[in-house]
Design an enzyme around this catalytic site. Structure first.
Site, short mmCIF file in Angstrom:
data_model
loop_
_atom_site.label_atom_id
_atom_site.label_comp_id
_atom_site.label_asym_id
_atom_site.label_seq_id
_atom_site.Cartn_x
_atom_site.Cartn_y
_atom_site.Cartn_z
N GLU A 174 -42.40 -16.81 -19.59
CA GLU A 174 -41.37 -15.41 -20.35
C GLU A 174 -42.13 -15.68 -21.63
O GLU A 174 -42.74 -16.54 -22.43
CB GLU A 174 -40.08 -15.85 -19.93
CG GLU A 174 -39.84 -15.77 -18.67
CD GLU A 174 -38.23 -15.55 -18.18
OE1 GLU A 174 -37.59 -14.59 -18.57
OE2 GLU A 174 -37.67 -16.56 -17.68
N HIS A 193 -31.69 -7.45 -24.91
CA HIS A 193 -32.98 -7.62 -23.97
C HIS A 193 -33.77 -6.44 -24.00
O HIS A 193 -33.51 -5.32 -23.93
CB HIS A 193 -32.47 -7.88 -22.66
CG HIS A 193 -33.49 -8.59 -21.64
ND1 HIS A 193 -34.47 -7.75 -21.21
CD2 HIS A 193 -33.44 -9.87 -21.25
CE1 HIS A 193 -35.28 -8.67 -20.70
NE2 HIS A 193 -34.86 -9.92 -20.53
N ARG A 237 -38.10 -12.09 -27.94
CA ARG A 237 -37.25 -10.81 -27.42
C ARG A 237 -36.86 -9.87 -28.40
O ARG A 237 -37.00 -8.49 -28.56
CB ARG A 237 -35.97 -11.19 -26.98
CG ARG A 237 -36.07 -11.77 -25.36
CD ARG A 237 -34.70 -12.26 -24.70
NE ARG A 237 -35.20 -12.67 -23.43
CZ ARG A 237 -34.51 -13.08 -22.62
NH1 ARG A 237 -33.23 -13.55 -22.80
NH2 ARG A 237 -34.92 -13.49 -21.43
N HIS A 274 -27.47 -8.12 -24.29
CA HIS A 274 -27.84 -9.19 -22.93
C HIS A 274 -27.18 -10.40 -23.33
O HIS A 274 -26.64 -10.93 -22.39
CB HIS A 274 -29.26 -9.11 -22.96
CG HIS A 274 -29.70 -10.32 -21.91
ND1 HIS A 274 -29.53 -10.07 -20.58
CD2 HIS A 274 -30.42 -11.40 -22.10
CE1 HIS A 274 -29.97 -10.90 -19.96
NE2 HIS A 274 -30.53 -11.88 -20.55
N ARG A 319 -32.45 -16.17 -28.73
CA ARG A 319 -32.60 -17.17 -27.67
C ARG A 319 -33.88 -16.80 -26.94
O ARG A 319 -34.41 -15.91 -26.94
CB ARG A 319 -31.57 -17.00 -26.62
CG ARG A 319 -31.74 -17.80 -25.43
CD ARG A 319 -30.59 -17.61 -24.33
NE ARG A 319 -30.25 -16.48 -23.80
CZ ARG A 319 -30.81 -16.25 -22.57
NH1 ARG A 319 -31.72 -16.86 -22.06
NH2 ARG A 319 -30.38 -15.12 -21.95
C1 LIG Z 1 -28.57 -9.87 -15.92
C2 LIG Z 1 -28.77 -11.49 -16.24
C3 LIG Z 1 -29.86 -12.07 -16.32
C4 LIG Z 1 -30.04 -13.48 -16.69
N1 LIG Z 1 -31.23 -14.06 -16.66
C5 LIG Z 1 -31.04 -15.55 -17.08
C6 LIG Z 1 -32.15 -16.15 -16.79
O1 LIG Z 1 -33.02 -15.87 -16.07
N2 LIG Z 1 -32.14 -17.56 -17.37
C7 LIG Z 1 -31.27 -18.05 -18.38
O2 LIG Z 1 -31.23 -18.93 -18.59
N3 LIG Z 1 -30.22 -16.93 -18.55
C8 LIG Z 1 -30.08 -15.72 -18.06
N4 LIG Z 1 -29.02 -15.14 -18.26
C9 LIG Z 1 -28.06 -15.51 -19.34
C10 LIG Z 1 -27.13 -16.57 -18.34
O3 LIG Z 1 -26.97 -16.01 -16.96
C11 LIG Z 1 -25.72 -16.68 -19.09
O4 LIG Z 1 -25.81 -16.76 -20.35
C12 LIG Z 1 -25.10 -17.81 -18.42
O5 LIG Z 1 -25.07 -17.81 -16.96
C13 LIG Z 1 -23.62 -17.97 -18.90
O6 LIG Z 1 -22.86 -18.91 -18.37
P1 LIG Z 1 -21.75 -19.29 -18.53
O7 LIG Z 1 -21.00 -20.34 -17.69
O8 LIG Z 1 -21.35 -19.58 -19.91
O9 LIG Z 1 -20.82 -17.99 -18.24
P2 LIG Z 1 -20.60 -16.82 -16.97
O10 LIG Z 1 -21.43 -17.42 -15.86
O11 LIG Z 1 -20.36 -15.60 -17.52
O12 LIG Z 1 -19.06 -17.24 -16.49
C14 LIG Z 1 -17.89 -17.08 -17.33
C15 LIG Z 1 -16.70 -17.39 -16.49
O13 LIG Z 1 -15.61 -17.43 -17.32
C16 LIG Z 1 -14.66 -16.68 -16.60
N5 LIG Z 1 -13.73 -16.09 -17.64
C17 LIG Z 1 -13.87 -15.49 -18.66
N6 LIG Z 1 -12.91 -15.11 -19.30
C18 LIG Z 1 -11.78 -15.49 -18.82
C19 LIG Z 1 -10.40 -15.83 -19.02
N7 LIG Z 1 -9.76 -14.98 -20.06
N8 LIG Z 1 -9.77 -16.36 -17.98
C20 LIG Z 1 -10.10 -17.08 -17.00
N9 LIG Z 1 -11.52 -16.96 -16.67
C21 LIG Z 1 -12.10 -16.43 -17.57
C22 LIG Z 1 -15.28 -15.62 -15.81
O14 LIG Z 1 -14.36 -15.14 -14.83
C23 LIG Z 1 -16.58 -16.41 -15.29
O15 LIG Z 1 -15.96 -17.24 -14.13
C24 LIG Z 1 -28.95 -13.82 -17.91
C25 LIG Z 1 -27.70 -13.11 -17.82
C26 LIG Z 1 -27.83 -11.71 -17.29
C27 LIG Z 1 -26.43 -11.09 -17.66
#
Ligand SMILES: Cc1cc2nc3c(=O)[nH]c(=O)nc-3n(C[C@H](O)[C@H](O)[C@H](O)COP(=O)(O)OP(=O)(O)OC[C@H]3O[C@@H](n4cnc5c(N)ncnc54)[C@H](O)[C@@H]3O)c2cc1C
Length: 433
Positions: free
Chosen positions: A111, A225, A267, A328, A363
């Site tokens: 990428e 993005h 990006r 993004h 990032r």
């Molecule tokens: C479309 C898309 C494609 C992507 N592609 C990639 C990729 O290919 N490679 C890569 O490295 N990254 C990618 N990213 C970025 C990456 O997916 C995210 O940054 C990462 O998954 C975030 O993980 P996380 O566990 O921090 O949060 P999330 O996976 O967003 O989880 C957050 C959690 O917190 C919970 N939560 C939030 N607020 C509260 C609250 N007040 N009370 C209780 N629970 C709460 C939600 O319910 C959820 O369960 C992509 C992002 C998107 C949107």
């Protein structure tokens, strides 16, 4: 009602679940998620996860991450990310994760701003497979419970130490008492009119940190993005067209069929070029041209994007994809050390809600899932060391449901205000501001 758990994990994405799975099995872990467990950005990730290809690649991976981040990254954190990438991918595979293979080796893809192919992936639905792998493991563990539709409203504090969380569930307010709390509540894209993120990603963890004077960092580092699908008048999240398509050769062209940028630059540079080109050609989008790519390759390598576009009336084997930049990712967040500890005792933050400093100002593609793995595991290992000597504090006061709802509203106001201040002219893209 009061609930008790040794560790409270807020969030059911990659960071929350990987943290929970790395807590010593003799301790009780409670994971809460705001809505359904799969309703997280992790589930949406397409392109893959970066990893150093081998020990020799560690320094180059660091260099690429620093360059993309405009050298604003914390070098010690980037070193940890790169050095521990191989081990964490191994652990993920031991949990059952299956990546695409090329013979005995990974089918590494590329990428923007990576010097070499070093991204492992499961076709173009990597996040869904990561989520399912971790979720299956979590469900098997006797020491871990998941509570869906449970919203964190605030942390519980005793003498400036975090002792759990106040939540709303089934229309009632609860205290969850814990020795340690991990915020893994994800990013801020739901605050933006145009974002690839779930609408529920409303920066709740950031709001709670701001209101409780927990240190935050780099609130102005918001990533756009370059290539979300352009759709007129869409209110929901924007459909992402993964950077790995460009990594595999897709070209950006304007409405006059002309290329205008090197597609594999970082990006922020590609997004800025697209905005300028849109302005120059008086258009709301540019195109991603795939006409030189084999139809069968596109369908097999990018089934998620192929089907997602088809549902929206675009056959990517026959026509270019209209794309435009949208919000993004959030590089800033709750300031943490190398063990993901926040400025408040017994409170940790990992994943997108945290700022480890690995991403600097921009990032590098596919470094987010990796950060989620590496730094949530570090949080868990650090908690494992301390938890034997930590006791539970039972807070008598409890929020009434009415006050809890008022606090929820004030959380939203608080993040909107904070981001409006730091985003300058881009603040117009924020919802409600
Ligand atoms: C479309 C898309 C494609 C992507 N592609 C990639 C990729 O290919 N490679 C890569 O490295 N990254 C990618 N990213 C970025 C990456 O997916 C995210 O940054 C990462 O998954 C975030 O993980 P996380 O566990 O921090 O949060 P999330 O996976 O967003 O989880 C957050 C959690 O917190 C919970 N939560 C939030 N607020 C509260 C609250 N007040 N009370 C209780 N629970 C709460 C939600 O319910 C959820 O369960 C992509 C992002 C998107 C949107």
């Amino acid at each position: 009602m009061d609930l008790y758990s040794d560790v409270l994990v807020v969030g059911c994405g990659v960071a929350g679940m990987f943290a929970a799975l790395n807590i010593d099995r003799k301790y009780k872990v409670m994971i809460i998620s705001k809505t359904e467990a799969c309703d997280c950005n992790t589930y949406l990730a397409q392109g893959g996860i970066s990893k150093a290809k081998n020990k020799k690649d560690i320094d180059l991976f660091i260099e690429d991450t620093m360059k993309a981040g405009k050298e604003k990254n914390r070098l010690d954190a980037v070193r940890v990310l790169s050095e521990e990438s191989i081990k964490n991918i191994d652990i993920l595979m031991k949990f059952g994760m299956e990546f695409d293979k090329d013979g005995d080796d990974f089918d590494y893809t590329r990428e923007g701003a990576h010097s070499i192919n070093r991204i492992v992936h499961a076709s173009d639905v990597t996040g869904k497979i990561v989520f399912e792998t971790l979720f299956n493991q979590v469900k098997k563990r006797d020491n871990i419970t998941i509570h869906e539709d449970t919203v964190l409203v605030d942390i519980l504090k005793y003498e400036d130490i975090c002792i759990g969380g106040a939540v709303i569930k089934d229309g009632d307010a609860y205290n969850i008492h814990s020795k340690f709390t991990i915020l893994a509540s994800g990013g801020i894209g739901g605050l933006f009119t145009n974002s690839t993120n779930r609408r529920g990603s409303t920066g709740d963890g950031i709001a709670i940190a701001l209101r409780n004077k927990i240190k935050v960092a780099n609130l102005n580092y918001v990533q756009f993005h370059p290539t979300a699908l352009y759709e007129k008048d869409v209110k929901n999240r924007r459909f992402l067209i993964s950077e790995s398509l460009r990594g595999e050769g897709a070209k950006l062209i304007n409405k006059n069929n002309q290329r205008f940028v090197d597609e594999l630059l970082p990006r922020d540079i590609v997004s800025n070029s697209i905005w300028q080109e849109e302005k120059r050609t008086d258009s709301n989008f540019v195109y991603l041209d795939l006409s030189h790519m084999e139809k069968e390759f596109l369908k097999n390598r990018f089934p998620g994007i192929y089907n997602g576009c088809k549902e929206r009336g675009i056959d990517i084997t026959k026509q270019p994809i209209p794309v435009t930049p949208v919000q993004h990712y959030f590089m800033g967040g709750i300031d943490v050390d190398l063990n993901s500890k926040t400025s408040m005792d017994n409170l940790y933050a990992c994943g997108e809600v945290s700022c480890t400093g690995v991403h600097g100002a921009n990032r590098l593609a596919s470094n987010s899932l990796l950060e989620g793995l590496v730094f949530s595991r570090r949080a868990a290992l650090n908690i494992n060391k301390k938890i034997g000597n930590t006791s539970m504090v039972n807070l008598k006061e409890r929020l009434k449901i009415k006050d809890a709802q008022v606090t929820l509203d004030s959380n939203l106001k608080c993040v909107l205000e904070a981001f409006s201040k730091v985003l300058g002219e881009k603040k117009n893209e924020l919802i409600n501001s």
